[in-house]
Write a protein that holds these residues in place. Structure first.
Motif, mmCIF file in Angstrom:
data_model
loop_
_atom_site.group_PDB
_atom_site.id
_atom_site.type_symbol
_atom_site.label_atom_id
_atom_site.label_comp_id
_atom_site.label_asym_id
_atom_site.label_seq_id
_atom_site.Cartn_x
_atom_site.Cartn_y
_atom_site.Cartn_z
ATOM 1 N N SER A 173 0.831 -1.202 0.000
ATOM 2 C CA SER A 173 0.000 0.000 0.000
ATOM 3 C C SER A 173 0.870 1.259 0.000
ATOM 4 O O SER A 173 2.043 1.237 0.380
ATOM 5 N N GLU A 174 0.252 2.369 -0.412
ATOM 6 C CA GLU A 174 0.987 3.634 -0.492
ATOM 7 C C GLU A 174 1.435 4.103 0.886
ATOM 8 O O GLU A 174 2.559 4.605 1.058
ATOM 9 N N SER A 175 0.576 3.944 1.883
ATOM 10 C CA SER A 175 0.934 4.400 3.235
ATOM 11 C C SER A 175 2.072 3.566 3.821
ATOM 12 O O SER A 175 2.988 4.119 4.442
ATOM 13 N N LEU A 176 2.025 2.246 3.619
ATOM 14 C CA LEU A 176 3.097 1.385 4.130
ATOM 15 C C LEU A 176 4.409 1.690 3.416
ATOM 16 O O LEU A 176 5.477 1.752 4.057
ATOM 17 N N THR A 211 5.931 13.262 -4.697
ATOM 18 C CA THR A 211 5.700 11.852 -4.389
ATOM 19 C C THR A 211 6.470 11.483 -3.120
ATOM 20 O O THR A 211 7.344 12.240 -2.676
ATOM 21 N N PRO A 212 6.192 10.325 -2.515
ATOM 22 C CA PRO A 212 6.967 9.916 -1.328
ATOM 23 C C PRO A 212 8.469 9.854 -1.605
ATOM 24 O O PRO A 212 9.275 10.203 -0.732
ATOM 25 N N VAL A 256 17.248 14.038 1.701
ATOM 26 C CA VAL A 256 18.115 13.146 2.473
ATOM 27 C C VAL A 256 19.350 12.774 1.660
ATOM 28 O O VAL A 256 20.477 12.784 2.164
ATOM 29 N N GLY A 257 19.151 12.432 0.394
ATOM 30 C CA GLY A 257 20.296 12.101 -0.463
ATOM 31 C C GLY A 257 21.238 13.276 -0.623
ATOM 32 O O GLY A 257 22.467 13.119 -0.549
ATOM 33 N N LEU A 311 9.798 3.775 3.616
ATOM 34 C CA LEU A 311 10.792 4.613 2.938
ATOM 35 C C LEU A 311 11.319 5.688 3.879
ATOM 36 O O LEU A 311 12.532 5.980 3.883
ATOM 37 N N ASP A 312 10.442 6.281 4.686
ATOM 38 C CA ASP A 312 10.885 7.308 5.638
ATOM 39 C C ASP A 312 11.846 6.717 6.669
ATOM 40 O O ASP A 312 12.845 7.345 7.029
#
Length: 234
Positions: free
Chosen positions: A2-5, A140-141, A148-149, A10-11
């Motif tokens: 899912s998008e939320s997961l 986007t996420p 960060v990069g 990723l965070d």
């Protein structure tokens, strides 16, 4: 997934990726710095894996496996082997035991720990400010994690120019490369397999050359402190 997961995982991976770079500035023992670099390589592999699974791209998943093998396995192993060679090269004292080598830690970095951590915070804020227009183009996420990069790129360059030991500077170079790789993944949702393979082989070759040079410099001059080597040149 899912998008939320995907966003949450990723965070977490990006947070671990950035935290490893910041803690490198805090630690002075080269062995601990190498372990942190390995952990950062693992976080980078997780970032690539999450992007590959989310986009359904097998080539990015293969790249993630290669990143884990190279940046969390092979490169830290090569640096640890060079560090072990430097330690083994020291002379025995009169009691027959090895004395602690100055080569295993950064005794006098050009910038102290407190100032380094403050600089890392400033560089992170700068990365977020610079990346803000890019994030707004496509929020986007992945693109929201783009700063960060960039922050790791800046922190890696800071390590490269402020550390005095040759091996610590090698780690700074590799942090810089990790940041560039993470930026490419987050900005473009992955890079072609052939491109990542080419970059990885170049980095591996550079580390092998730097490993040999570090050991040879230690054997010839008895130190890998860059300032001491400059004094020999003068």
């Amino acid at each position: 997934m899912s998008e939320s997961l995907f966003t949450q995982l990723l965070d977490v991976a990006c947070g671990a990726f950035l935290l490893a770079a910041v803690v490198v500035l805090w630690r002075r023992e080269l062995a601990a710095i190498v372990r942190l670099f390995a952990l950062q390589g693992l976080a980078l592999a997780v970032i690539a894996l999450l992007l590959g699974l989310h986009e359904g791209r097998w080539d990015v998943i293969v790249v993630a496996v290669g990143i884990a093998a190279l940046r969390a396995g092979l490169l830290p192993y090569l640096i640890r082997r060079a560090l072990a060679a430097l330690v083994a090269d020291q002379a025995q004292d009169q009691a027959g035991a090895y004395s602690r080598s100055e080569e295993v830690r950064e005794t006098q970095p050009l910038v102290n720990v407190a100032a380094s951590l403050l600089t890392a915070a400033a560089l992170t804020l700068l990365a977020y400010a610079v990346a803000r227009p890019l994030v707004e183009l496509d929020p986007t996420p992945a693109t929201r994690a783009l700063p960060v990069g960039l922050a790791v790129v800046l922190i890696g360059f800071f390590v490269l120019v402020t550390r005095r030991r040759a091996l610590a500077q090698v780690v700074g170079f590799l942090l810089l490369d990790n940041g560039i790789t993470a930026t490419a993944f987050l900005a473009a949702s992955g890079v072609p397999l052939i491109v990542e393979l080419g970059v990885s082989f170049d980095v591996l070759l550079a580390v092998l050359v730097l490993q040999v040079l570090t050991v040879r410099v230690r054997e010839a001059f008895g130190t890998t402190d860059i300032d001491d080597l400059r004094e020999l040149h003068d």
